[in-house]
Design an enzyme around this catalytic site. Structure first.
Site, mmCIF file in Angstrom:
data_model
loop_
_atom_site.group_PDB
_atom_site.id
_atom_site.type_symbol
_atom_site.label_atom_id
_atom_site.label_comp_id
_atom_site.label_asym_id
_atom_site.label_seq_id
_atom_site.Cartn_x
_atom_site.Cartn_y
_atom_site.Cartn_z
ATOM 1 N N LYS A 223 0.866 -1.202 0.009
ATOM 2 C CA LYS A 223 0.145 0.083 0.094
ATOM 3 C C LYS A 223 0.880 1.520 0.151
ATOM 4 O O LYS A 223 1.659 1.402 0.973
ATOM 5 C CB LYS A 223 -0.844 0.043 1.290
ATOM 6 N N ASP A 228 -2.712 10.482 3.801
ATOM 7 C CA ASP A 228 -4.026 10.212 3.893
ATOM 8 C C ASP A 228 -4.754 11.231 4.576
ATOM 9 O O ASP A 228 -4.852 11.278 5.740
ATOM 10 C CB ASP A 228 -4.180 8.895 4.417
ATOM 11 N N LYS A 235 -10.247 13.027 8.250
ATOM 12 C CA LYS A 235 -9.683 12.886 9.386
ATOM 13 C C LYS A 235 -9.527 14.059 10.324
ATOM 14 O O LYS A 235 -9.329 15.114 9.954
ATOM 15 C CB LYS A 235 -8.149 12.068 9.363
ATOM 16 N N ASP A 246 1.623 6.274 6.015
ATOM 17 C CA ASP A 246 0.497 5.474 5.122
ATOM 18 C C ASP A 246 1.057 4.855 4.034
ATOM 19 O O ASP A 246 0.404 3.962 3.475
ATOM 20 C CB ASP A 246 -0.896 6.301 5.299
ATOM 21 N N ASP A 305 -12.246 7.192 3.783
ATOM 22 C CA ASP A 305 -11.091 6.849 4.761
ATOM 23 C C ASP A 305 -10.564 5.429 4.717
ATOM 24 O O ASP A 305 -9.679 5.142 5.230
ATOM 25 C CB ASP A 305 -11.099 7.567 6.189
ATOM 26 N N GLU A 307 -9.379 4.136 2.133
ATOM 27 C CA GLU A 307 -8.880 4.116 0.737
ATOM 28 C C GLU A 307 -7.866 3.041 0.565
ATOM 29 O O GLU A 307 -7.679 2.768 -0.694
ATOM 30 C CB GLU A 307 -8.449 5.425 0.496
ATOM 31 N N ARG A 309 -7.726 -0.285 0.975
ATOM 32 C CA ARG A 309 -7.965 -1.335 0.424
ATOM 33 C C ARG A 309 -8.511 -1.179 -1.195
ATOM 34 O O ARG A 309 -8.743 -1.891 -1.811
ATOM 35 C CB ARG A 309 -9.331 -1.971 1.342
#
Length: 458
Positions: A223, A228, A235, A246, A305, A307, A309
């Protein structure tokens, strides 16, 4: 590290709690009195500096566990007086290698943005019997992972992450292909594009390949969310603070790739990294949008949020097209995994018991732990959508890490052994050899599994 012990190197003597009394029995009364006076008990990683004639440092006692703890030597490079040291003990090859690796990891510091780097470390003579190749590839891979994660998003966006992959590929003559921006739609990576399109920094898919095309195929997926915000499901500031990390999954698979290529494992390696920035703009994807995916499944966006996956599902679908022997993905995917297992223990999900058992055995052997959680199929109903094939989040507040893994599983061919590691990729506080900041978790275990399975290049 230094090549050989000399008259200018100071001896380090490892002692266990149980062995301290026996060692002291053979020492002069002055040494016994000194050790007693400073309260040294041979606890792992603790030291006793023994003075010699004229007040010079004559020897250092190092507390070690009976099981040769990897981290016993890790605090020493920064804590000992400057100079060269050698381990004054007959160590078996495994213990010598762990000691050298612990020392090497204790020398890491992220200094890219320091105007003055005054940090210096004591040096260690290579212990007899240590596997230098293993130490060097593990240390350099760990440094790579930490550096990538520690670099702020201003200097580690999708383009810079791709550049890091290209630099690694150039070092080992690997092929790196990068699909950027609108080309993601042309090449059928619609979910990667949807998540990354709101940012001025174009999304991309990084695809590194290396090794003999006829060799067993190993595919790693990471990933690469370089920052993010949470998207339109924004967030809070506290949740956004560490989001430079992230892309930690991408950093991990690049670290493993470095280890594989340095070791020359006889595999056909492929590394896939969807690299995006999840931003807020007029072009951001929205809650309840329905996204297309590479596999042809439609996904309703229950939360922008979630995102990671979404970008991984396109990469995993592509990974399965080659029918590799194994697919392993790394992702900083869910806070739920951290709630369940804490920050030091990656959650392992796996569709193949033999693969899971092998990874867990390697994790124990390498002191690089992970813990298997179930792909509990009855929970899959919580991913159902009324308007699409599935939703990207569950219908309730429970089992968040399991639901994320079940979502990813829908995009992997059931016939391919697949493991998913949900990792923190960060040390919240400093420990010997593990400074606060980016961290490789599960990397050594995964490499050891692959090395044991495929062997070394003949």
């Amino acid at each position: 590290m230094r090549p050989k012990a000399g008259t200018d190197s100071i001896p380090l003597t490892p002692v266990t709690k149980d062995g301290l009394e026996g060692w002291l029995a053979d020492q002069p009364a002055g040494v016994r009195a000194w050790v007693a006076g400073i309260g040294f008990k041979a606890e792992s990683g603790k030291t006793a500096l023994l003075p010699g004639d004229g007040g010079n440092l004559a020897r250092v006692l190092v507390g070690v566990d009976a099981d040769a703890d990897l981290w016993a030597y890790a605090s020493l490079p920064a804590s000992l007086p400057a100079g060269a040291y050698h381990i004054d003990a007959g160590l078996d090859a495994g213990t010598a290698t762990r000691a050298a690796l612990g020392w090497a990891l204790g020398c890491y510091a992220f200094t890219r943005y320091k105007s003055k780097n005054e940090r210096s470390f004591a040096t260690l003579v290579w212990p007899d019997g240590a596997d230098r190749d293993a130490v060097e590839r593990t240390a350099t891979a760990t440094y790579l992972v930490r550096d990538l994660i520690n670099t702020p998003a201003s200097d580690m966006g999708p383009a810079e992450l791709a550049a890091a992959a290209e630099a690694l590929g150039a070092e080992f003559k690997a092929k790196v292909k990068v699909t950027v921006g609108e080309d993601l739609l042309k090449k059928n990576y619609p979910a990667v594009h949807a998540v990354g399109r709101a940012s001025a920094r174009e999304p991309r898919l990084i695809d590194l390949t290396w090794g003999d095309k006829a060799a067993p195929r190993v595919t790693l997926v990471g990933k690469g969310v370089c920052f993010d915000t949470g998207g339109l499901d924004l967030k809070p500031s506290s949740g956004m603070l560490l989001m430079k990390k992230d892309m930690g999954g991408a950093a991990h698979v690049l670290g493993i790739a470095r280890m594989i290529m340095m070791a020359g494992l006889p595999v056909r390696l492929r590394v896939l990294i969807p690299a995006v920035e999840n931003s807020v703009s007029g072009d951001a994807f929205r809650p309840l949008d329905v996204l297309a995916t590479r596999k042809g499944l439609s996904v309703e966006v229950g939360n922008t949020d979630a995102e990671g996956r979404l970008i991984l599902c396109d990469a995993l679908a592509e990974a399965a097209t080659d029918k590799p022997d194994v697919i392993i993905d790394f992702a900083t995917l869910t806070g739920a995994a951290r709630v369940a297992l804490g920050t030091e223990l990656p959650a392992l999900f796996c569709n193949d018991d033999a693969l899971a058992d092998g990874l867990l055995a390697s994790a124990r052997a390498q002191a690089d732990p992970m813990w298997r959680l179930p792909l509990h199929q009855p929970y899959a109903k919580m991913l159902e959508s009324k308007v699409a094939d599935l939703n990207n989040i569950g219908s309730g507040p429970f089992a968040g890490a399991i639901l994320a893994a079940l979502f990813l599983e829908r995009f992997v061919d059931k016939t391919i052994p697949w493991a998913h590691l949900d990792v923190m990729a960060w040390n919240p506080s400093s420990k010997p050899g593990r400074p606060e900041g980016g961290e490789a978790l599960g990397m050594r275990a995964v490499f050891a599994y692959l090395e044991g399975r495929y062997g070394k290049k003949s």
